[in-house]
Design a protein around this motif. Structure first.
Motif, PDB file in Angstrom:
ATOM      1  N   ALA A  11       1.112 -48.965 -11.825  1.00 29.76           N
ATOM      2  CA  ALA A  11       1.925 -47.744 -11.731  1.00 29.76           C
ATOM      3  C   ALA A  11       1.694 -47.055 -10.394  1.00 29.76           C
ATOM      4  CB  ALA A  11       1.583 -46.807 -12.894  1.00 29.76           C
TER       5      ALA A  11
ATOM      6  N   ALA B 167       3.372 -49.144  -7.659  1.00 26.99           N
ATOM      7  CA  ALA B 167       4.832 -49.014  -7.651  1.00 26.99           C
ATOM      8  C   ALA B 167       5.264 -47.770  -6.879  1.00 26.99           C
ATOM      9  CB  ALA B 167       5.356 -48.967  -9.083  1.00 26.99           C
ATOM     10  N   GLU B 168       4.605 -46.642  -7.125  1.00 26.04           N
ATOM     11  CA  GLU B 168       4.972 -45.406  -6.422  1.00 26.04           C
ATOM     12  C   GLU B 168       4.593 -45.464  -4.939  1.00 26.04           C
ATOM     13  OE1 GLU B 168       6.843 -42.859  -7.722  1.00 26.04           O
ATOM     14  OE2 GLU B 168       7.045 -44.465  -9.188  1.00 26.04           O
TER      15      GLU B 168
ATOM     16  N   THR C   8       9.329 -52.837  -7.066  1.00 25.88           N
ATOM     17  CA  THR C   8       9.616 -53.660  -8.239  1.00 25.88           C
ATOM     18  C   THR C   8       8.594 -54.775  -8.414  1.00 25.88           C
ATOM     19  OG1 THR C   8      11.951 -53.170  -7.892  1.00 25.88           O
ATOM     20  CG2 THR C   8      11.456 -54.956  -9.392  1.00 25.88           C
TER      21      THR C   8
ATOM     22  N   VAL D 183       6.392 -52.918 -10.609  1.00 24.85           N
ATOM     23  CA  VAL D 183       7.014 -52.486 -11.857  1.00 24.85           C
ATOM     24  C   VAL D 183       7.167 -53.659 -12.826  1.00 24.85           C
ATOM     25  CG1 VAL D 183       9.144 -51.591 -12.889  1.00 24.85           C
ATOM     26  CG2 VAL D 183       8.213 -50.534 -10.826  1.00 24.85           C
ATOM     27  N   THR D 184       7.529 -54.830 -12.321  1.00 28.32           N
ATOM     28  CA  THR D 184       7.778 -55.987 -13.194  1.00 28.32           C
ATOM     29  C   THR D 184       6.539 -56.396 -13.981  1.00 28.32           C
ATOM     30  OG1 THR D 184       9.568 -56.753 -11.769  1.00 28.32           O
ATOM     31  CG2 THR D 184       8.549 -58.382 -13.229  1.00 28.32           C
TER      32      THR D 184
END
Length: 555
Positions: free
Chosen positions: A401, A404-405, A416, A419-420
């Motif tokens: 997490a 991702a940010e 992504t 995220v995936t």
């Protein structure tokens, strides 16, 4: 002042080539990426660790719905942020309620896909109308679509919604906590961005009306407009906020008259806004400057544009929402037809694509596919570690997490990549699964969702995009007339600046659409040039009038 008559231009092609060059190129990250990254980690860790301690990690999906509200509103002043986070939490709770009730009552996956597609379209329309982004509708769609296919009974729904509500409350506290240390932080950052953008425009303006200068002018106008919006949303005009207003006025002056601007001084003021020190104060404060800022009081008490009006008939939001509904339904049903057990992955992939026009949607499709394919490889590498125990599974999800940010503002595909695997690991909280099957389903659903999502974007036309340009040109002309008719008041100038920002956004959106009649590109150019000349003349007239009243500029 009327615009000159322009010669007709050749009709533009109905379909435009879809680009590949530069789609995957990283850019400079957001200056506040770490705020959303740290917030989501803290807001997710608190309920996840609690569930780990009591042995109920099977409930993570419901708390995650509330925890992900911490991703929103980091660009807003704290007064506005508190309200926005409350509305985000309410929207997430409503989305979860619809999804969980549908999951408990509907016995058919066909019905669930239809509900998911309609819910995704409604989420897209509301997020675009309220401008609550990033990350916009995607988090809502990701969570609610997954919940649609979670085994559920109607009796469990209230308890699961209570978990979402509790986690959303934690996210609200996490999002508001920085106000204790830096209560004016968002406004300071918005003002610094306006000063830096104005400095960049001042440095480039000597080259004339080249494409590069047009870009820096548009970026500076948008940044100044955003700074005023931030200050207007901040609430009471404290001494610090009044000082910030004066700095935004300096950025406005530089935008209006870049040739006379001191870009070094603008950058020095921007640097002085870092941290928690006193707001820099220009040495040449004008005696009439307070009169120039009185319009803010009127704007603070004046009527605001309702988000409901932005979603009504003729709204540019509606064609994109229709694309979302059609694309999500196509992707979900195609996944069902192939016998894949998680059609919501295809649905969410389609929902993630829709941007302001077909070209940007295509770009997002390429980024989504590349990011997901690399992401499943990352999942294959991470999953053996995550399967060692549930504590490591939580740690992996929190790290992803944060990653991702950290990456998504550089380029969507980079975010992504994190995220995936995080989305795949979330399915492991209830029970560990065979990684190979998960990877295969994810790859197939990604390709289906991206392909059918782009097909829907092309098939569902948005021919109102050109009409929106015409409306934006008319609004710009009316705003220019108000500047001429109100003695170049600060309120009227800000109205013209906002109209120019909207005009540029409308022109950029229409430029990437298919199936359009010829765009009034030259009318846009003339309207923008005339608008910026009017702003420059108004700023000069204001400075002269102020100097005459005060007997000259006094330091």
């Amino acid at each position: 002042m009327s615009s000159p008559t322009l010669p007709s231009r050749p009709r533009r092609p109905l379909a435009r080539p879809l680009p590949l060059a530069g789609v995957l190129r990283p850019v400079k990250p957001s200056d506040i990426w770490f705020k959303s990254a740290l917030s989501v980690v803290v807001a997710t860790a608190i309920p996840n660790v609690t569930l780990l301690v009591i042995g109920r990690l099977d409930l993570v999906m419901y708390t995650m719905a509330g925890s992900f509200c911490a991703l929103y509103a980091h660009n807003l002043p704290y007064a506005a942020r508190g309200r926005a986070l409350a509305w985000v939490g309410a929207g997430m709770l409503g989305s979860m309620a619809v999804a969980l009730v549908a999951a408990s009552l509907a016995g058919s996956a066909v019905v669930l896909v239809a509900v998911g597609a309609l819910l995704a379209a409604a989420q897209k329309a509301l997020c675009d109308a309220t401008r609550i982004g990033p990350p916009g509708h995607l988090i809502f769609t990701f969570i609610s679509s997954a919940s649609l296919f979670a085994p559920q009974t109607i009796g469990q729904v209230p308890g699961h919604l209570a978990l979402t509500l509790g986690a959303a409350a934690v996210a609200w506290v996490v999002g508001m906590a920085p106000a204790v240390l830096r209560p004016h932080g968002p406004e300071r950052r918005a003002t610094a961005r306006a000063l830096l953008a104005a400095a960049a425009h001042a440095d480039s303006a000597a080259a004339g009306d080249t494409p590069a200068v047009v870009r820096t002018r548009g970026a500076a106008a948008a940044a100044v407009h955003a700074a005023w919006q931030s200050l207007l949303a901040a609430g009471e005009r404290t001494a610090a906020r009044r000082a910030l207003e004066r700095l935004v006025v300096r950025a406005e002056d530089a935008l209006a008259g870049p040739g006379a601007a001191d870009s070094g001084q603008l950058r020095a003021w921007a640097a002085g806004l870092r941290g928690t020190g006193a707001v820099p104060r220009p040495r040449d404060v004008r005696r009439g400057e307070e009169e120039e800022l009185l319009g803010l009081e009127m704007e603070l008490s004046g009527a605001r544009s309702s988000w409901w009006r932005r979603i009504g008939p003729g709204s540019p939001v509606l064609p994109i929402a229709l694309r979302t509904a059609v694309g999500c339904a196509l992707a979900g049903y195609a996944s069902l037809a192939l016998g894949i057990g998680r059609p919501y992955w295809a649905l969410v992939t389609a929902a993630s694509l829709y941007q302001a026009n077909v070209t940007l949607t295509w770009n997002r499709g390429v980024q989504r596919v590349v990011g997901n394919l690399v992401g499943v490889l990352a999942f294959a590498a991470i999953v053996p570690l995550a399967h060692l125990n549930h504590a490591l599974l939580i740690a992996c999800c929190l790290a992803l997490a944060f990653g991702a940010e950290a990456l998504i503002t550089r380029n969507y595909w980079l975010g992504t990549v994190c995220v995936t695997p995080m989305a795949l690991l979330v399915t492991e909280f209830a029970r560990f699964q065979e990684p190979g099957a998960l990877i295969l389903d994810r790859v197939v659903d990604t390709l289906l969702g991206a392909l059918l999502g782009v097909v829907a974007a092309i098939a569902v036309t948005n021919r109102r995009a050109t009409d929106r340009i015409e409306q934006a040109i008319d609004a710009t002309e009316r705003a220019r007339a108000r500047v001429d008719g109100h003695g170049a008041s600060a309120h009227a100038r800000r109205g013209l600046a906002a109209a120019l920002v909207d005009l540029r956004a409308a022109a950029d959106a229409a430029a990437g659409e298919w199936w359009q009649r010829a765009l009034p590109e030259h009318r846009v150019l003339v309207a923008e040039q005339a608008g910026h000349r009017t702003l420059a003349a108004a700023a000069t007239a204001t400075a002269i009038a102020t100097a005459q009243r005060s007997g000259g500029i006094r330091g």
